[in-house]
Design an enzyme around this catalytic site. Sequence first.
Site, PDB file in Angstrom:
ATOM      1  N   GLU A  87     -34.939  11.405  56.839  1.00 22.23           N
ATOM      2  CA  GLU A  87     -34.852  10.328  55.858  1.00 22.23           C
ATOM      3  C   GLU A  87     -33.834  10.549  54.743  1.00 22.23           C
ATOM      4  OE1 GLU A  87     -36.536   7.457  55.969  1.00 22.23           O
ATOM      5  OE2 GLU A  87     -37.470   8.000  57.871  1.00 22.23           O
ATOM      6  N   SER A 478    -103.645   5.329  64.453  1.00 25.83           N
ATOM      7  CA  SER A 478    -104.477   6.418  63.973  1.00 25.83           C
ATOM      8  C   SER A 478    -103.708   7.546  63.315  1.00 25.83           C
ATOM      9  CB  SER A 478    -105.299   6.984  65.128  1.00 25.83           C
ATOM     10  OG  SER A 478    -106.307   6.073  65.491  1.00 25.83           O
TER      11      SER A 478
END
Length: 817
Positions: A87, A478
Amino acid sequence: MIRLIGYFFGIGAFLLLGIAAAVAIYLGAITKDLPDYEVLAKYAPPVTTRFHAGNGALMAEYARERRLYLPIQAIPDRVKAAFISAEDKNFYQHPGVDITGLFRAIAVNVQNFGSGRRPVGASTITQQVAKNFLLTSDQTIDRKIKEAILSFRIEQAYSKDRILELYLNEIFFGLNSYGIAGAALTYFDKSVTELTVAETAYLAALPKGPANYHPFRKTEAAIERRNWVIDRMVENGYVTKTDGEDSKRQPLGVNPRRGGAHLFASDFFAEEVRRQIIQKYGDNALYEGGLSVRTSLDPHLQIVARKALQDGLLNYDERRGFHGPIKTIEIGGDWGEPLGTIAALSDVPEWKLAVVLSVDTEGAEIGIQPEKEASGKIVPERETGHISAKNMQWAYRSAGGQRKTAKSPEGVLGPGDVVYVEPTGEEGEYRLRQPPKVQGGLVAMDPHTGRVLAMVGGFSYGQSEFNRATQAMRQPGSSFKPFVYAAALDNGYTPASVILDAPIEIVAGGQVWRPENYGGGSAGPSTLRLGIEKSRNLMTVRLANDMGMNIVAEYAERFGIYDKMPPLLSMSLGSGETTVLRMVSAYAVIANGGKQIKPSLIDRIQDRYGKTIFRHEDRTCDNCNADDWDSQEEPVLTDNREQVLDPMTSYQITSMMEGVITRGTAAGKIKLDRPIAGKTGTTNDEKDAWFVGYTPDLVAGLYLGFDDPAPLGRGATGGSLSAPIFNAFIQEAVKGTRPSKFVVPEGMSLIPVNRKTGMAAVEGEPDTIIEAFKPGTGPADSFSVIGGLDQYVPPEEILRNSPQANQAVTSGSNGLF
């Protein structure tokens, strides 16, 4: 001539001054509205949030932009070199704008004028930072001039390394990845320090145009651009020519990282944590905040829990018969293509999708679903296998059928049927499988801290994302009874108190309710211990009625089972709806001696800067941070948690639930080398089957049931279905750990009593059990029955004059629940 020259010079000077003035006015107008470049000092980009298991393993990642921010010091030199070469090779020399590169670009653009080619840019890394952070991407002269001015200012305000750091953490790489760290993970499933020269060069090629160099759609262009970057790195002296040539010969090697949960079997857990983070901090914090979330998940226990629940669901489902093929496809041509388009269960890697190619009385020939390449293309190779008759015999019964509807594989499968199969271990041999329709949820927790160690929300997250451990509201049946009995033990009753187990009618609102014991029958006067061990409904209703349902409701809310429980007698049998997580949390309170806990899936949350913003540990230690030791006492962790149950009551109810394992409804189902307590639960019409149990250091619970509640079938109880699953889990969970015992609180009396009458036992008396009594209590001297007989009578009289009671005392239970 001199005057003429002077005349033209004056005109030229005037024009130059005019141009300079115009430029100054233009630049003044341009710079007046320039963004404030000082915002770069406070740069806080959206960052990926990461979840970790209790051992630090990466569990899941969430982000709108996959980005992990790295300081420049953590970025390897070869990575910096690749991007500078690609770049801005003069990055460390120019003042923000590369004049040489600018004139070179102008010359190229003049040369290409009218050719239709896109103009060549000359933006430096600094200019790209200015554009990406402060400006738009408009292709205009104004924007380029603003970009140049800002670049000069940025260079004066920040160091080159800071500018490069901003650039490498901000740029877009494609595939929803931002920043070099996120791109390394997304494309290669590596950290930046592990990237090769070739991989680094490819990533450096992407900012120019990620779509133009897509690794699968534009592979040739991607390799060409990568090799160009490698050449620039060689040219600039960052890589030797030999290494450069070697790197150019390598394939792209892109290995995309999948999103979502990364830790095997953690999908349900991760999704529940995700929901909690959003509820606590909001969407933006999760997807942009860069949080580091340390969860309580134990990866080993999670895998064990998943296998135990899956095996239990499959065992039940296969006993109910075959549901039929997943789909039917044409197999005249290449069966791999249509088979490859069918989605398999992503989190059940043990299974494969297959298509039946042929079938006879001996078995079926199958084609295995082909693998997919990283690009999504189906590989051309075709694998086949075989399902023998013995490995699909369970499917001879159709789903829900009571009889076998087939006598051989030919009556089960046909060519083109798509089914799931699992390798048996024999070469080319598979077993027929099917995703179960019955579902369930399982939670395991540390009873001392409330840390959730494992959570399974169903058979497969790929099959259904609904978390049955936290979202399914089910009747506990239960398994709720221990809290009724705990309320009783906290309010004057003892484990040896006797309650009448006999038919009862409750009239309310003009309606008559006649509860029954599971399996019918009744046993007459029985102790509380016998009532919970054998899970007697009639005894529980009488006990709740005698004690008052307001007390039961208060305890249920205190334990966190319900937010607000209506004080109805039917609720004493677990007819309300709650979740597995709440039930396990409530049992954990009993297991830890009665201390309130807050169930938590999250240990700690840190923000993007490492600051802790949440910690589950709420105990305090005032002297833990002393600078030095000056003969002071050792620091002590202060436990400020509420005591919601008497520790003595906790031990009593634990002892009674140990009896459920040894003599009661779970007898023979749980085999462990250490003390364990637990309770079964089965709802009306056997729609839900529960078991919740605990050792001194681990509590776990689960249920089985259809998402649309329907009977599981006769005999499908918590003892027969859920207890074996719990047993499979707990045996593996505690393997290799040191056994410990339930602690008897100081001051309790351990007295031998007759297990059936609850009275003190004499030496040598059969059916004797050691019962725990609180100070000031003990076994009764005479036989007293709650809920039926008001007067005190000797037990001999009861046995002589009551055939029902005699039957109860001599033979015990008539029914299990």
